[in-house]
Design an enzyme around this catalytic site. Structure first.
Site, PDB file in Angstrom:
ATOM      1  N   GLU A   1     -29.973 -21.575   3.378  1.00 32.71           N
ATOM      2  CA  GLU A   1     -29.512 -20.265   3.849  1.00 32.71           C
ATOM      3  C   GLU A   1     -28.813 -20.326   5.200  1.00 32.71           C
ATOM      4  O   GLU A   1     -27.805 -19.649   5.424  1.00 32.71           O
ATOM      5  CB  GLU A   1     -30.677 -19.268   3.918  1.00 32.71           C
TER       6      GLU A   1
ATOM      7  N   HIS B   1     -41.345 -11.507  -1.280  1.00 28.54           N
ATOM      8  CA  HIS B   1     -40.147 -11.138  -2.050  1.00 28.54           C
ATOM      9  C   HIS B   1     -39.963  -9.626  -2.112  1.00 28.54           C
ATOM     10  O   HIS B   1     -39.380  -9.115  -3.062  1.00 28.54           O
ATOM     11  CB  HIS B   1     -40.224 -11.684  -3.484  1.00 28.54           C
TER      12      HIS B   1
END
Ligand SMILES: Cc1ncc(C[n+]2csc(CCOP(=O)(O)OP(=O)(O)O)c2C)c(N)n1
Ligand SMILES: [Mg+2]
Lengths: 328, 329
Positions: free
Chosen positions: A59, A128
């Site tokens: 990322e 999440h």
């Protein structure tokens, strides 16, 4: 007009901006396959794999590559699959993207869009499901957008791509499969312009993302009880349309601020501070906040349901601004 | 490649131009050191004295439409790309006429007109940016290249490792130049990793990489030139590790107690400017008068830059708010 989901509106807009501007390209994990929800589905087939780039699970570097490409004049749209993983890209976003224009005395520009999604309610547990937008609003140089409807998702995405600054575009996974009528050609929605979702004279509710629909449901219920609620969706947090909220408060004299993120240090606190400074004399009651509790997000369905703020808390908060205590 | 082979591709004008660049950097850095001591240059300042050969040999072969990213020890790279001395000095002093109008300072010199796209103070954070610039070349077409300078300390950062993987995967026309000066701040490389050579760290990725004597400007020039020719054809990435040494502390004010006097003396004898001068004179690439002129002109130019910077005003207070966000063009 056609019936579109929030997700399809994003998907269609991505294709439109890629068709309109050859500088636009997409990169992220699994974007060629469409990602876990399908937001980028079909783009690789339409625009080729050079412009729809699958990346490894890196990322920080993906975000940095997007920044470098933006500085070189392209218009990258980088996807961070879950906002929970933006932690790994924050160095690039905060230390590079946000301040390159300033530190270079205006020489560099970083016209990039970082698309990501947050939100709970899917039994996806604590890593999440989070809502991290407040961190991003704390960084000068970033813009932060949170669409709550399919049409807005389309209009705001166009403006985000056209913006000469880094824009973090935060979707909500709970909204992805909601359907609504969306015009075939959606006009760009300028960043920094709130929408009044429902007019009302008694209480203002400012709500973001998933909580906009909850606020509308609360307003509907309260209307049956004789209370007219005005629901405002700021649509972008940075820039924030204080004017729209302050002038609503000047009509209703009561304010509830609602978001799915935890309250402590949340963007709601910033809204409260800005409104009391701009419209203190207009307020007839303390401002109420509706937020998630200050805990990680639990997995077990009954616990997650208890975690999520929604219509009932909004109704109670609206009554509280009117001087009534409802519930516990 | 040996120095002899390298020197065969370096003619007299190139050799002299390298010498002039190195002297400009040296004179600049030495003057900055004094100005830090007197307080005229505020903040955190990392000098590149002893490492000038890398900057001169690499940047001397680049164009202004290439993209160069550097880090906290970046003055030399900026000057070697052609950043004007006076505006660079003004930036270090926080003045309105600085390269970044006083918003960046020593660690953040940017001069887009000369191909210097950025300098980061977050170690390793610049490497992905260079990959992005290289990707832009790929998507747009062109023969520009992206070059990023970083130290041996950055090699242990996540960004380096992610970037090597991605740059090789996507075969980006980027050249990664590691100035391995043996230390990250006050700590020798051996305390941070078991892998001594940076070129060994990247070995599994099967990219072109080379370790050269970074204080031998001809060796750096030759190796980088070979890489550059490939990158101009859109090939890459490549990694060039330059073994070098900073002759000053990590930052100005660092007493550098972690270093051995003997080690410093050895590296002083390997000063890249001394070595270039010796070789150039021996091989007749330039004469004694030119050597003296290179140093003198550099010191004069730096002095003029100091005067320019001193005369430049500090930015007006309303500049505080300017450039937080870019306006639509
Ligand atoms: C991410 C990060 N961690 C720590 C620091 C503090 N720091 C500044 S320079 C430096 C050492 C860098 O060593 P190297 O990359 O070898 O460059 P050199 O200073 O030797 O040129 C450190 C640890 C930093 N700037 N950024
Ligand atoms: Mg080092």
């Amino acid at each position: 007009m056609s019936q579109l989901t929030y997700l399809k509106a994003i998907n269609r807009t991505l294709a439109e901006v890629m068709r309109a501007d050859p500088r636009v390209f997409v990169l992220g994990e699994d974007v060629r396959e469409g990602g876990p929800f399908g937001a980028t589905q079909g783009l690789a087939e339409a625009f080729g794999e050079e412009r729809v780039r699958d990346t490894p699970i890196s990322e920080g570097t993906i975000c940095g590559i997007a920044i470098g490409a933006a500085q070189a004049g392209l218009r990258p749209i980088v996807e961070i699959m879950f906002i929970d993983f933006i932690t790994l890209a924050l160095d690039q976003l905060v230390n590079q993207a946000a301040k390159a224009h300033y530190m270079s005395g205006g020489q560099l520009r970083v016209p990039l869009v970082l698309r990501t999604q947050g939100g709970a309610g899917q039994r996806a547990a604590a890593q999440h499901s989070q809502s991290f937008e407040a961190w991003l609003t704390h960084v000068p140089g970033l813009k932060v957008v949170m669409p709550s409807s399919a049409s807005d998702a389309a209009g705001l995405l166009q403006s985000a791509v056209a913006d000469p600054n880094p824009v973090v575009y935060v979707e909500n996974k709970a909204l992805y499969f909601q359907r609504e009528e969306v015009p075939d050609a959606v006009a760009p929605i300028p960043l920094g312009r709130a929408a009044i979702r429902r007019p009302g004279r008694d209480v203002t509710i400012v709500a973001t993302s998933r909580l906009v629909a909850e606020a509308l449901a609360a307003a509907e219920q309260l209307a049956g009880e004789g209370i007219e609620v005005e629901v405002i969706d700021p649509r972008s947090l940075v820039p924030f349309d204080l004017e729209a909220v302050a002038s609503s408060v000047a009509r209703t004299h009561r304010l509830v601020v609602a978001h799915e993120a935890v309250g402590q240090g949340g963007f709601g606190a910033e809204i409260v501070a800005q409104v009391q400074a701009a419209a203190f004399d207009e307020l007839d009651a303390p401002i109420e906040r509706v937020t998630a509790p200050f805990t990680p997000i639990p997995f077990s369905p009954p616990l997650e349901d208890a975690y999520l703020p929604g219509k009932d808390q909004l109704v109670a908060a609206a009554w509280a601004t009117l001087g009534y205590q409802i519930g516990g | 490649m040996t120095t002899d082979a390298a020197s065969s591709i370096i003619d007299a004008p190139v050799a002299f131009s390298l010498l002039r660049t190195m002297w400009r950097i040296r004179a600049f850095e030495e003057r900055v050191s004094e100005l830090v001591a007197t307080g005229e240059v505020p903040g955190l300042v990392h000098l590149s004295i002893g490492q000038e050969g890398v900057a001169a040999a690499v940047c001397g072969q680049l164009r202004h439409d290439d993209a160069v990213y550097t880090g906290h020890r970046g003055h030399g790279h900026a000057l070697a790309m052609g950043a004007p001395l006076d505006r660079a000095m003004a930036e270090l002093m926080g003045r309105a006429d600085g390269l970044c109008h006083g918003k960046g300072g020593s660690m953040h010199l940017v001069d887009v007109a000369h191909g210097l796209l950025g300098a980061t103070g977050v170690v390793g954070g610049n490497i992905p940016l260079a990959l992005g610039a290289a990707l832009a070349v790929r998507l747009r077409g062109g023969d520009q290249v992206a070059v990023v300078f970083f130290g041996d300390g950055a090699v242990q950062a996540g960004h380096f490792n992610e970037s090597i993987n991605l740059a090789t995967l996507w075969e980006l026309p980027a050249i990664l130049v590691c100035e391995n000066n043996g230390f990250a701040e006050f700590t020798p490389r051996s305390a941070h990793t078991k892998v001594e050579r940076v070129s060994d760290v990247v070995a599994p990725y099967d990219l072109a990489s080379e370790t050269v004597d970074g204080n031998d400007v001809f060796a750096v020039y030759a190796a980088f030139g070979r890489f550059l020719a490939r990158a101009r054809q859109g090939r890459g990435p490549m990694l060039l590790e330059c073994l070098t040494y900073r002759l000053r502390g990590h930052y100005e004010g660092d007493p550098a107690r972690y270093r051995q006097a003997l080690e410093v003396a050895e590296w002083q004898a390997r000063d890249p400017i001394l070595r270039l001068e010796r070789r150039g004179l021996e091989q007749g690439l330039f004469g004694q008068a030119e050597v003296a002129a290179a140093e003198r002109e550099a010191r004069e130019a730096v002095e003029a830059a100091v005067q320019f910077a001193r005369q430049s005003p500090f930015p007006a207070r309303d500049q505080l708010f300017v450039h937080t966000y870019a306006e639509q063009e």
